[in-house]
Design an enzyme around this catalytic site. Sequence first.
Site, short mmCIF file in Angstrom:
data_model
loop_
_atom_site.label_atom_id
_atom_site.label_comp_id
_atom_site.label_asym_id
_atom_site.label_seq_id
_atom_site.Cartn_x
_atom_site.Cartn_y
_atom_site.Cartn_z
N GLU A 277 -1.13 -12.73 64.02
CA GLU A 277 0.00 -13.73 64.42
C GLU A 277 1.32 -12.98 64.63
OE1 GLU A 277 2.60 -15.81 63.86
OE2 GLU A 277 2.49 -15.09 61.53
N CYS A 311 8.36 -16.31 63.64
CA CYS A 311 7.73 -16.47 64.45
C CYS A 311 7.70 -18.45 65.04
CB CYS A 311 6.61 -15.62 64.59
SG CYS A 311 5.59 -16.41 63.27
C1 UN1 Z 1 6.55 -15.31 60.64
O1 UN1 Z 1 8.00 -15.46 61.18
O2 UN1 Z 1 5.46 -14.22 61.34
O3 UN1 Z 1 6.34 -21.39 58.52
C2 UN1 Z 1 5.41 -15.71 59.21
C3 UN1 Z 1 7.29 -20.37 58.46
C4 UN1 Z 1 7.32 -18.81 57.77
C5 UN1 Z 1 6.93 -18.17 58.76
C6 UN1 Z 1 6.34 -16.91 58.52
N1 UN1 Z 1 5.68 -18.99 56.55
O4 UN1 Z 1 8.27 -20.59 59.17
#
Ligand code: UN1
Length: 519
Positions: A277, A311
């Site tokens: 990820e 992210c």
């Molecule tokens: C991350 O930013 O690495 O949906 C994961 C979202 C969060 C993201 C988490 N669950 O914005």
Amino acid sequence: MNSVVDQVKPTFDTARALARFKLDKPHSGTYVHTRGWGPVEGRDLFDAICPADGEVVGKVAGSTKDEYEQIIKAAVEVQKTWRMVPAPRRGELVLRISQLMNENIEDLAAIIALDTGKSISECRAELKESIDMGTLAAGQSRMLYGYTQQSQRAKHRMYDQWLPLGVAAVISAYNFPAAVWAQNGFLSAIAGNTVIWKPSPKVPLTAIAVQQLAVQAEKELGLEGVFSLFTPSDDALAELMVRDTRVNLVSFTGSTGVGKKVASIVSETLGRRYMLECSGNSAVIVDETADLKQTARNLTFSSIGTTGQRCTSMRRVIVHRSIHDELVELLKKCFSQIKIGDPREPDTIVGPLIDAAALDHYDNTIKKAIEQGAKLVYGGKRIDRPGYYVEGAILTNVDPSWECAQEETFAPIVSVIPYDTLEEAIDIHNNVSQGLASGIHSTNIFNIEYFLSAAGSDCGIAKVNMGTTGADVGSAFGGEKATGGGRTAGSDAWKGYMRRQSVCINWSNQSPWDHFISL
Ligand code: UN1
């Protein structure tokens, strides 16, 4: 030595939170059930820095090579029993951990705030997401379904079954120090894997606190050794774990650069798995039919929320030329209402960046964009106070090929790019290396469906009239292209933590060569 608690401004109850998890004194970053927490005396300690003021908020004894060896041996050994524990019983363990997270939510939220600098409401939301993941995984533990198939042979039964992988290593990032572990660790555990957690050394306190709750749940249920904690202060030891063929799955959350390295190391041995990820670079297309006020609020939440350090954070707005100026004005208005501050101040909505390197990256990205011809129409400056604070920044006149629109700047910087046709907008949208979250704001069903079609968004997540952040745990979470292709959380993401076996049972008393072989 003064207690590290003395160094924390007591607006919310930091002293209580640190003491609750024994983090008011130096603490080991290593937990293995055969020995408990590692030693602290006589060990090198590394600092946990609070980004809200740059002060040391805790001290941690990093894990050593010997400690890793103890952890992996125990994880392999325990998995031999854990894999035979009925999956619904495995679900009870993750449910209990999430209940403990809920019971301790205020103190845990404070720890996350001290580690990350995130506002307390964002820390609570992260914990809520983690707790939801526990209930989802516990329910899923009763539903590790395999299809049955119709055999072409008489009196044969065929079906798929899903079996554990073995040992799963979860490498989590600094921005969601609890939720990334919960998403990966809970599914791994119900799948029958044992879990080694390698948190980011930038946020060790959350991992230690959460691991304590996991250990409490294991002890209560008599299921010890499923979860262990490995916190080396340097990457070389983490690489040792990634290389270790006793680790069957490496789930990595972090940058694409490191993700590529993880993938290439793990792939050297076929049969091991990685789940990635990695970087995102989310964009939202805003067409001329969108409700602009709702759009501006959603985009603000998604771009400067969590200080742009998700992210999924929205970094590019691709807007129809006819409404460009109006949307920019609304965005400026929204940005100006967001209180940026220390999470210990009660009205803070957005906290600081994680560290000094992130500040430099923010400055350099904006500087370079301006040199290339972008117009900085809002913010873009550091906030002059201790800690790593910046204003949200809005850049217009951005060419989609520039670095500010192509790279994942993990900071609250939005590049606004005008378009004339939807085809052009989707081209701009997809023409980046990353592929995590995406969105369209529109009330035109044809435009929305086009965006969601095979010719539309190429991302793992597509949202309509919503921001790009804040995924619901019920759906699979992850992205395509340089984001790495992994999926965790809901839907059928649990399959990524298991191996499939196609079973065929012959109950006919007949075998293929019965005519040729007489016995
Ligand atoms: C991350 O930013 O690495 O949906 C994961 C979202 C969060 C993201 C988490 N669950 O914005």
